[in-house]
Design a protein around this motif. Structure first.
Motif, mmCIF file in Angstrom:
data_model
loop_
_atom_site.group_PDB
_atom_site.id
_atom_site.type_symbol
_atom_site.label_atom_id
_atom_site.label_comp_id
_atom_site.label_asym_id
_atom_site.label_seq_id
_atom_site.Cartn_x
_atom_site.Cartn_y
_atom_site.Cartn_z
ATOM 1 N N LEU A 259 -20.200 32.017 15.308
ATOM 2 C CA LEU A 259 -21.389 31.556 14.594
ATOM 3 C C LEU A 259 -21.761 30.121 14.958
ATOM 4 O O LEU A 259 -22.947 29.798 15.095
ATOM 5 C CB LEU A 259 -21.163 31.670 13.085
ATOM 6 N N ILE A 260 -20.763 29.273 15.121
ATOM 7 C CA ILE A 260 -21.056 27.866 15.410
ATOM 8 C C ILE A 260 -21.724 27.716 16.769
ATOM 9 O O ILE A 260 -22.762 27.056 16.901
ATOM 10 C CB ILE A 260 -19.779 27.016 15.310
ATOM 11 N N LYS A 261 -21.175 28.339 17.794
ATOM 12 C CA LYS A 261 -21.768 28.234 19.126
ATOM 13 C C LYS A 261 -23.121 28.946 19.177
ATOM 14 O O LYS A 261 -24.081 28.449 19.788
ATOM 15 C CB LYS A 261 -20.829 28.825 20.173
ATOM 16 N N GLY A 262 -23.203 30.106 18.526
ATOM 17 C CA GLY A 262 -24.465 30.832 18.503
ATOM 18 C C GLY A 262 -25.567 30.028 17.840
ATOM 19 O O GLY A 262 -26.678 29.908 18.371
ATOM 20 N N TYR A 263 -25.260 29.455 16.675
ATOM 21 C CA TYR A 263 -26.239 28.619 15.970
ATOM 22 C C TYR A 263 -26.605 27.408 16.826
ATOM 23 O O TYR A 263 -27.785 27.039 16.921
ATOM 24 C CB TYR A 263 -25.658 28.154 14.628
ATOM 25 N N ALA A 264 -25.599 26.802 17.454
ATOM 26 C CA ALA A 264 -25.826 25.594 18.253
ATOM 27 C C ALA A 264 -26.815 25.855 19.388
ATOM 28 O O ALA A 264 -27.714 25.040 19.647
ATOM 29 C CB ALA A 264 -24.497 25.087 18.821
ATOM 30 N N LEU A 265 -26.667 26.986 20.067
ATOM 31 C CA LEU A 265 -27.551 27.293 21.193
ATOM 32 C C LEU A 265 -28.979 27.559 20.724
ATOM 33 O O LEU A 265 -29.947 27.101 21.345
ATOM 34 C CB LEU A 265 -27.006 28.477 21.971
ATOM 35 N N TYR A 284 -37.417 32.524 13.548
ATOM 36 C CA TYR A 284 -36.996 33.799 12.967
ATOM 37 C C TYR A 284 -35.482 33.945 12.938
ATOM 38 O O TYR A 284 -34.906 34.396 11.930
ATOM 39 C CB TYR A 284 -37.603 34.951 13.775
ATOM 40 N N THR A 285 -34.826 33.542 14.020
ATOM 41 C CA THR A 285 -33.393 33.829 14.191
ATOM 42 C C THR A 285 -32.484 32.804 13.524
ATOM 43 O O THR A 285 -31.441 33.173 12.953
ATOM 44 C CB THR A 285 -33.053 33.911 15.694
ATOM 45 N N LEU A 286 -32.839 31.530 13.591
ATOM 46 C CA LEU A 286 -31.938 30.494 13.080
ATOM 47 C C LEU A 286 -31.594 30.692 11.597
ATOM 48 O O LEU A 286 -30.409 30.595 11.224
ATOM 49 C CB LEU A 286 -32.550 29.112 13.323
ATOM 50 N N PRO A 287 -32.549 30.985 10.713
ATOM 51 C CA PRO A 287 -32.184 31.214 9.302
ATOM 52 C C PRO A 287 -31.273 32.419 9.113
ATOM 53 O O PRO A 287 -30.436 32.424 8.199
ATOM 54 C CB PRO A 287 -33.545 31.433 8.627
ATOM 55 N N ARG A 288 -31.426 33.428 9.947
ATOM 56 C CA ARG A 288 -30.579 34.615 9.833
ATOM 57 C C ARG A 288 -29.123 34.275 10.165
ATOM 58 O O ARG A 288 -28.192 34.803 9.542
ATOM 59 C CB ARG A 288 -31.087 35.718 10.754
ATOM 60 N N ILE A 289 -28.938 33.398 11.151
ATOM 61 C CA ILE A 289 -27.576 32.971 11.480
ATOM 62 C C ILE A 289 -27.043 32.054 10.387
ATOM 63 O O ILE A 289 -25.890 32.183 9.948
ATOM 64 C CB ILE A 289 -27.547 32.249 12.844
ATOM 65 N N ALA A 290 -27.887 31.132 9.939
ATOM 66 C CA ALA A 290 -27.470 30.167 8.910
ATOM 67 C C ALA A 290 -27.018 30.865 7.632
ATOM 68 O O ALA A 290 -26.118 30.368 6.929
ATOM 69 C CB ALA A 290 -28.616 29.209 8.605
ATOM 70 N N GLU A 296 -20.867 23.251 6.030
ATOM 71 C CA GLU A 296 -19.999 22.533 6.967
ATOM 72 C C GLU A 296 -20.093 23.132 8.368
ATOM 73 O O GLU A 296 -20.108 22.411 9.374
ATOM 74 C CB GLU A 296 -18.544 22.575 6.484
ATOM 75 N N GLN A 297 -20.151 24.444 8.445
ATOM 76 C CA GLN A 297 -20.279 25.099 9.748
ATOM 77 C C GLN A 297 -21.613 24.750 10.412
ATOM 78 O O GLN A 297 -21.674 24.535 11.623
ATOM 79 C CB GLN A 297 -20.158 26.617 9.578
ATOM 80 N N ILE A 298 -22.660 24.681 9.623
ATOM 81 C CA ILE A 298 -23.982 24.348 10.173
ATOM 82 C C ILE A 298 -23.983 22.929 10.731
ATOM 83 O O ILE A 298 -24.510 22.681 11.829
ATOM 84 C CB ILE A 298 -25.084 24.522 9.105
ATOM 85 N N GLU A 299 -23.384 22.002 10.025
ATOM 86 C CA GLU A 299 -23.305 20.618 10.514
ATOM 87 C C GLU A 299 -22.479 20.555 11.795
ATOM 88 O O GLU A 299 -22.815 19.832 12.736
ATOM 89 C CB GLU A 299 -22.704 19.705 9.440
ATOM 90 N N ALA A 300 -21.395 21.314 11.828
ATOM 91 C CA ALA A 300 -20.562 21.352 13.041
ATOM 92 C C ALA A 300 -21.343 21.945 14.202
ATOM 93 O O ALA A 300 -21.227 21.488 15.347
ATOM 94 C CB ALA A 300 -19.299 22.175 12.773
ATOM 95 N N ALA A 301 -22.154 22.934 13.929
ATOM 96 C CA ALA A 301 -22.955 23.571 14.967
ATOM 97 C C ALA A 301 -24.008 22.612 15.513
ATOM 98 O O ALA A 301 -24.263 22.568 16.722
ATOM 99 C CB ALA A 301 -23.633 24.826 14.420
#
Length: 324
Positions: A259-265, A284-290, A296-301
Motif C-alpha cells: 500500500l505504501i509504495k502503491g500510494y506513493a507512485l 479516482y484511485t488515490l482515495p480508494r488506496i487511502a 501514519e502509512q499515508i504520511e510514510a507513503a
C-alpha cells in the motif's frame, strides 16, 4: 541499466548532431525543465522555460518552443513558425520537417503567418539532403528522419536494424498493423522481435507492448518484469498501472500488496495536471488506496514518493518528438 537507457532515450530526441551555442547554467536548466514539462503534456507551462533557452539561441529549445506554441494554439501560428524557422536556420532537421508540413496548415489558410524564409518543399529538400548524408554515414537517427521525410519503409527498417529503439518500436507497430508480407505466425514473430529489441534498448512503450505479448503467452513473471521496468523509467501511464497493481486497485497481476509504495507512485502522478487524463485517474484511485491505510502509512507513503521522484527520471508520456 534499463533505467539509465530509458532516461537517455527520454532525452534522445532533445539532442541533435549539430553543435549549438553554449548555454549558461540557468539557461540550460530552463531548457531541461521546459522539455520535461513538454513531455508531460504541459505545453503551456513549458513555454516560459523554453523561451529562456530559445532566446539565447539554442536550436533545440527553439524547436520545442515552436512545438509548444503550436500545441497551445492547436495550429501553426506566426509565433510558432518564427521559432521553427530560427531552429531550422541552425540546421535542426525536426524543425525543417515541421516547416515542410505547413503547406495546408491553418496558419497558411488564415493568412496568419508572415512570409516564409523558404517554401515548405525547400525546407524538406534541405532536411533530406542533410539527413541522407548522415544516414549514409551510419547515423541511425538520421535514417529514421529519412523515413519521416520520404515515407520509404526501407529507411525505417535500416534505422531499426542500426539499433534505433524508436524506429524499432514503429517497425513493430507497422508489422503488427499488417504491413509487409508474412505468414500469420511469422508476422507475430517479427513484431515481437522488434518490440523486444526496442524494449531492451530502453523505450518504455515497447516495454509495455512486449509485456503484453508475454502476458498473452501466460508468462506473468515476464509481464511483471517489463511492467516494472517501464515504471522505473517513469513512463507515466505505466507508473499509474504499477502503483494501482501494488495497491490491489485491482489485484490483476499477482503483485504482493504494498500500500505504501502503491500510494506513493499514484501520489507522485499528482504533478501531472496537464494532458493525458492522469489527473482524473489519480483523483479516482488515490482515495480508494487511502481508505485501506492509516494516517501514519499515508504520511510514510508521501515521504517515499518524494524520495522516489528524486532518484528516478522525471515523469514522461514519451511523446514522439516529431509530432503531428
Amino acid at each position: 541499466m534499463l533505467i539509465k537507457m530509458a532516461f537517455t532515450l527520454l532525452m534522445l530526441f532533445t539532442l541533435n548532431c549539430y553543435a549549438g551555442i553554449e548555454l549558461t547554467t540557468e539557461q540550460s536548466s530552463a531548457k531541461k525543465t521546459g522539455i520535461i514539462l513538454y513531455n508531460q503534456y504541459k505545453a503551456t507551462s513549458a513555454i516560459p522555460f523554453l523561451t529562456t533557452a530559445a532566446e539565447a539561441g539554442d536550436h533545440e529549445a527553439q524547436y520545442y518552443l515552436g512545438e509548444a506554441l503550436r500545441k497551445k494554439n492547436h495550429y501553426m501560428n506566426k509565433e510558432a513558425k518564427k521559432w521553427y524557422e530560427a531552429s531550422a536556420g541552425q540546421n535542426d532537421l525536426y524543425a525543417m520537417i515541421q516547416l515542410g508540413r505547413i503547406e495546408h496548415d491553418m496558419c497558411e489558410i488564415s493568412s496568419d503567418c508572415p512570409p516564409s524564409q523558404k517554401q515548405p518543399i525547400e525546407w524538406l529538400n534541405q532536411a533530406k539532403k542533410i539527413a541522407q548524408e548522415k544516414a549514409e554515414a551510419g547515423d541511425a537517427e538520421a535514417m529514421y528522419i529519412m523515413y519521416e521525410i520520404t515515407l520509404d519503409d526501407t529507411w525505417l527498417e535500416k534505422s531499426a536494424s542500426a539499433g534505433n529503439a524508436f524506429a524499432q518500436y514503429w517497425m513493430a507497430v507497422s508489422i503488427k498493423q499488417g504491413d509487409g508480407f508474412f505468414l500469420p505466425w511469422k508476422r507475430s514473430e517479427a513484431f515481437e522481435k522488434w518490440f523486444k529489441l526496442s524494449a531492451e534498448g530502453g523505450y518504455p512503450k515497447s516495454m509495455m507492448e512486449y509485456a503484453a505479448i508475454l502476458y498473452e503467452r501466460g508468462d506473468i513473471e515476464g509481464f511483471r518484469n517489463w511492467n516494472e521496468q517501464a515504471a522505473l523509467a517513469s513512463y507515466a501511464t505505466t507508473v499509474f498501472g504499477y502503483g494501482s497493481d501494488l495497491a490491489h486497485e485491482p489485484d490483476t497481476f499477482g503483485y504482493p500488496l504494498d500500500l505504501i509504495k502503491g500510494y506513493a507512485l499514484i501520489y507522485w502522478l499528482s504533478e501531472l495536471d496537464g494532458g493525458g487524463g492522469m489527473k482524473e485517474n489519480v483523483e479516482y484511485t488515490l482515495p480508494r488506496i487511502a481508505a485501506k491505510m492509516t494516517a501514519e502509512q499515508i504520511e510514510a507513503a508521501k515521504k517515499f514518493s518524494k524520495e522516489w521522484a528524486a532518484s528516478h527520471p522525471p515523469l514522461s508520456f514519451f511523446p514522439d518528438k516529431l509530432s503531428r
